[in-house]
Design a protein around this motif. Structure first.
Motif, PDB file in Angstrom:
ATOM      1  N   ASN A 119       0.824  -1.215   0.000  1.00  0.00           N
ATOM      2  CA  ASN A 119       0.000   0.000   0.000  1.00  0.00           C
ATOM      3  C   ASN A 119       0.851   1.255   0.000  1.00  0.00           C
ATOM      4  O   ASN A 119       0.351   2.345   0.263  1.00  0.00           O
ATOM      5  N   HIS A 120       2.125   1.159  -0.317  1.00  0.00           N
ATOM      6  CA  HIS A 120       3.042   2.288  -0.188  1.00  0.00           C
ATOM      7  C   HIS A 120       3.266   3.044  -1.494  1.00  0.00           C
ATOM      8  O   HIS A 120       4.097   3.938  -1.539  1.00  0.00           O
ATOM      9  N   GLY A 121       2.603   2.695  -2.556  1.00  0.00           N
ATOM     10  CA  GLY A 121       2.843   3.392  -3.806  1.00  0.00           C
ATOM     11  C   GLY A 121       1.799   3.073  -4.846  1.00  0.00           C
ATOM     12  O   GLY A 121       0.665   2.723  -4.525  1.00  0.00           O
ATOM     13  N   GLU A 122       2.177   3.163  -6.123  1.00  0.00           N
ATOM     14  CA  GLU A 122       1.263   2.901  -7.223  1.00  0.00           C
ATOM     15  C   GLU A 122       1.392   1.479  -7.757  1.00  0.00           C
ATOM     16  O   GLU A 122       0.786   1.144  -8.771  1.00  0.00           O
ATOM     17  N   ASP A 123       2.191   0.666  -7.092  1.00  0.00           N
ATOM     18  CA  ASP A 123       2.359  -0.714  -7.545  1.00  0.00           C
ATOM     19  C   ASP A 123       1.014  -1.419  -7.569  1.00  0.00           C
ATOM     20  O   ASP A 123       0.126  -1.157  -6.757  1.00  0.00           O
ATOM     21  N   TYR A 124       0.881  -2.357  -8.500  1.00  0.00           N
ATOM     22  CA  TYR A 124      -0.449  -2.870  -8.827  1.00  0.00           C
ATOM     23  C   TYR A 124      -0.317  -4.272  -9.387  1.00  0.00           C
ATOM     24  O   TYR A 124       0.686  -4.613 -10.016  1.00  0.00           O
ATOM     25  N   GLY A 125      -1.324  -5.089  -9.151  1.00  0.00           N
ATOM     26  CA  GLY A 125      -1.316  -6.437  -9.691  1.00  0.00           C
ATOM     27  C   GLY A 125      -2.654  -6.815 -10.300  1.00  0.00           C
ATOM     28  O   GLY A 125      -3.695  -6.262  -9.937  1.00  0.00           O
ATOM     29  N   ILE A 126      -2.603  -7.761 -11.216  1.00  0.00           N
ATOM     30  CA  ILE A 126      -3.810  -8.316 -11.843  1.00  0.00           C
ATOM     31  C   ILE A 126      -3.631  -9.822 -11.914  1.00  0.00           C
ATOM     32  O   ILE A 126      -2.582 -10.317 -12.326  1.00  0.00           O
ATOM     33  N   GLY A 127      -4.650 -10.559 -11.493  1.00  0.00           N
ATOM     34  CA  GLY A 127      -4.600 -12.014 -11.564  1.00  0.00           C
ATOM     35  C   GLY A 127      -5.846 -12.555 -12.242  1.00  0.00           C
ATOM     36  O   GLY A 127      -6.890 -11.911 -12.290  1.00  0.00           O
ATOM     37  N   TRP A 128      -5.719 -13.788 -12.741  1.00  0.00           N
ATOM     38  CA  TRP A 128      -6.872 -14.427 -13.388  1.00  0.00           C
ATOM     39  C   TRP A 128      -6.809 -15.936 -13.136  1.00  0.00           C
ATOM     40  O   TRP A 128      -5.755 -16.524 -13.123  1.00  0.00           O
TER      41      TRP A 128
END
Length: 641
Positions: free
Chosen positions: A632-641
């Motif tokens: 939660n410390h930046g703009e890092d982001y993930g997507i899973g499927w």
């Protein structure tokens, strides 16, 4: 009311698995893509949806983050660990650039430097990211370069720029104006109050678009000439390092005072090598070789294995002290023994990773007080050899008197956050000051790229270099690396990391993979210079010792130590020397722990966020699924499927 209290109590007693996180954990059945920007994660997802594997997706995310200037560019460097399910082996990719022709200690000493400069063309090693991407894709991917670069090419033609990158351009514009090619790209509103793009503005990079298009053209021409997929991708590689792209890069570099030559680019190549690893309580933990700081985490785990960490309790006084002392010993070894192993036949790494060496180092820890004079050990007897560098250790002690140094007013660049000071250094900082440049760096930082798929491919990459404010090389659109500053100029500082043409600097960049029962268990990475392996060590222990999920572990409070030689920032000894006892703690640290640490000789500072954005993937063998975590410390982001 009673029901609410009962529910709250139940949530508490069920343990860490029930703790809420600020960002939701990610779950996938088929694949997971996690990286430094939402658009870049989308590039990974798009590539998976094309049928690519985790290597294809990781390369697409890498290309996108470079194009977005997520504290790296195409002229930077790439370091990767890949688990190959076909062989059951972990592969290490060394795509770090080399020092150019003429980059000698005397060259920089004649200019008055104690270290190579932070910015500009004289800070550049040869670009490694383009070559590393091509090599990984050709060897272990399944798609074409055209397919994998499609998102990045689309972005280079124009994308809606986010505030963090746009604001970095604006803050760095005084540097940028020194370099004509950078000025033309980054300052889209010259002469106005704000000269950089605004958030949401379509940011176009015509020169970079042309460079990436040329690489794809080289691949497609090779395919039409009946070359194999791998040969076609390497045709793009050759155009970058030996063809017209290389010629323009070198021309633009040298025009602005840089040293890189065509021969430097042509002789460089990525290296596939064996990773280093240790076993921690049945888990095999893999890091890159000692041209990175990664073995510091392995050394730390070997030392910590001699203590009951779980019994101490998460972030208890005893735990924080033991962790700090362990890291001080490991960093002292890093600062003296790590460097490019291809340039020195006397590597100490086997001894440094010895379990017996770790046991003896663990015995040095004073349980009651910080050891301000913790220094490098002697690992050579654990290899059956005699240390050839003992005389340098004696000279090194004269560089700075770290044992008696006061904390002073210096805050290393990786730790210059909004701090609420405590205790005897309360007068150094104003509690209400905000270092916006640090907060920007903390939240963005060196990007990490993590990817996994249902076939078993797992990838961890920590790319960097060519960050803003970047000096662009000619009409290539490529920002040159600033990694040369991680070299030293004197053997007494580190005999393994003295600058020389053709040599790789020791870098902070440090992807991570862990196997359990012979199968992938975790992959994880983070940004943050010298704090990277500090943060990753604590992340790993949060999962393994304290039972946190990957999302909980990415958000958990960390500590940071400044008792180390800085790898980045400043050109004098004073800029880089250690600050013994200096520790960054989370704001939620209890008053009891604060007082106890002060009595143990620590100089405390505090922040709301005490690690960079950690990205991680957990392979759930029980359910056959993939978990993703993104701090939660930046703009890092993930997507899973």
């Amino acid at each position: 009311m009673r029901y609410s209290l009962l529910l709250l109590l139940l949530c508490y007693v069920t343990g860490t698995q029930a703790q809420q996180t600020q960002k939701p954990p990610l779950h996938g059945k088929s694949w997971m893509a996690v990286t430094g920007k939402p658009l870049a994660a989308a590039a990974g997802a798009m590539t998976f949806q094309k049928g690519g594997n985790a290597v294809d997706a990781a390369c697409a995310m890498l290309a996108a983050t470079c194009t977005m200037w997520d504290v790296l560019s195409w002229g930077g460097e790439t370091q990767a660990l890949i688990y190959n399910p076909k062989t059951g082996k972990v592969i290490a990719i060394n795509a770090l650039g080399i020092a150019p022709t003429g980059a000698t200690p005397q060259f920089f000493k004649n200019k008055g430097y104690d270290f190579p400069p932070e910015y500009g063309p004289l800070a550049a090693v040869t670009p490694g990211t383009a070559g590393g991407l091509c090599y990984m894709l050709a060897a272990y991917g399944t798609l074409s370069l055209k397919e994998v670069l499609a998102p990045a090419i689309d972005m280079a033609s124009g994308y809606a720029i986010e505030a963090q990158t746009a604001n970095s351009m604006e803050r760095g514009k005084n540097y940028i104006k020194q370099w004509p090619y950078s000025k033309a790209v980054f300052l889209t509103h010259p002469g106005e109050k704000r000269e950089a793009p605004e958030a949401g503005e379509i940011f176009v990079q015509k020169d970079l678009l042309a460079t990436l298009t040329k690489m794809v053209e080289a691949e497609q021409t090779a395919l039409r000439n009946h070359k194999s997929r791998k040969e076609a991708i390497m045709a793009a590689y050759n155009r970058f390092y030996k063809g017209d792209i290389a010629k323009e890069f070198v021309r633009g570099c040298q025009e602005q005072g840089g040293l890189i030559t065509m021969e430097d680019l042509a002789r460089w190549k990525p290296v596939e090598e064996a990773p280093l690893h240790i076993n921690y309580k049945g888990i095999e933990v893999y890091k890159l070789q000692e041209w990175t700081q990664g073995p510091m985490l392995l050394q730390s785990l070997n030392i910590l294995e001699n203590f009951d960490l779980k019994g101490m309790g998460y972030n208890s006084t005893e735990y924080i002290h033991t962790l700090y002392q362990t890291m001080s010993l490991a960093f002292a070894d890093r600062d003296f023994y790590y460097g490019d192993p291809y340039f020195n036949p006397n590597s100490a790494i086997k001894g440094l990773l010895s379990k017996d060496y770790a046991k003896d180092r663990a015995k040095l820890i004073n349980t009651a007080h910080n050891d301000a004079g913790a220094g490098p050990g002697d690992p050579y007897p654990y290899m059956g050899k005699t240390n050839p560098y003992l005389h340098f250790l004696q000279e090194r002690s004269l560089l700075t008197d770290t044992a008696n140094r006061k904390p002073g007013g210096f805050v290393p660049k990786h730790d210059a956050t909004t701090l609420l000071q405590h205790g005897d250094i309360n007068n150094i900082y104003a509690a209400n000051t905000t270092d916006s440049a640090y907060m920007d760096r903390l939240w963005r930082g060196t990007t990490s790229v993590e990817a996994a798929d249902k076939e078993g491919w797992v990838v961890s990459i920590t790319p960097s270099g060519g960050w803003l404010p970047a000096c662009i090389a000619g009409k290539t659109g490529i920002g040159m690396s600033q990694r040369l500053q991680s070299f030293v100029l004197d053997s007494a500082q580190c005999p393994f990391n003295v600058i020389a043409p053709g040599k790789r600097p020791r870098v902070t960049l440090t992807p991570s993979l862990a196997l359990k029962d012979g199968k992938p268990f975790l992959c994880f990475g983070v940004q943050g210079g010298d704090t990277q392996d500090q943060n990753l060590l604590q992340f790993f222990l949060n999962v393994v010792e304290f039972g946190m999920t990957v999302q909980q572990a990415t958000e958990a409070a960390n500590i940071n130590t400044n008792q180390l030689w800085l790898s980045l920032g400043g050109t004098t000894i004073k800029d880089r020397e250690p600050r013994p006892g200096s520790i960054l703690l989370n704001n939620n640290t209890t008053e009891k722990t604060r007082k106890a640490l002060e009595q143990m000789g620590y100089h405390l500072s505090f922040g709301e966020r005490t690690s960079g954005p950690i990205n991680a993937i957990f392979l759930d063998k029980v359910h056959g699924t993939i978990w993703g975590g993104s701090s939660n410390h930046g703009e890092d982001y993930g997507i899973g499927w």
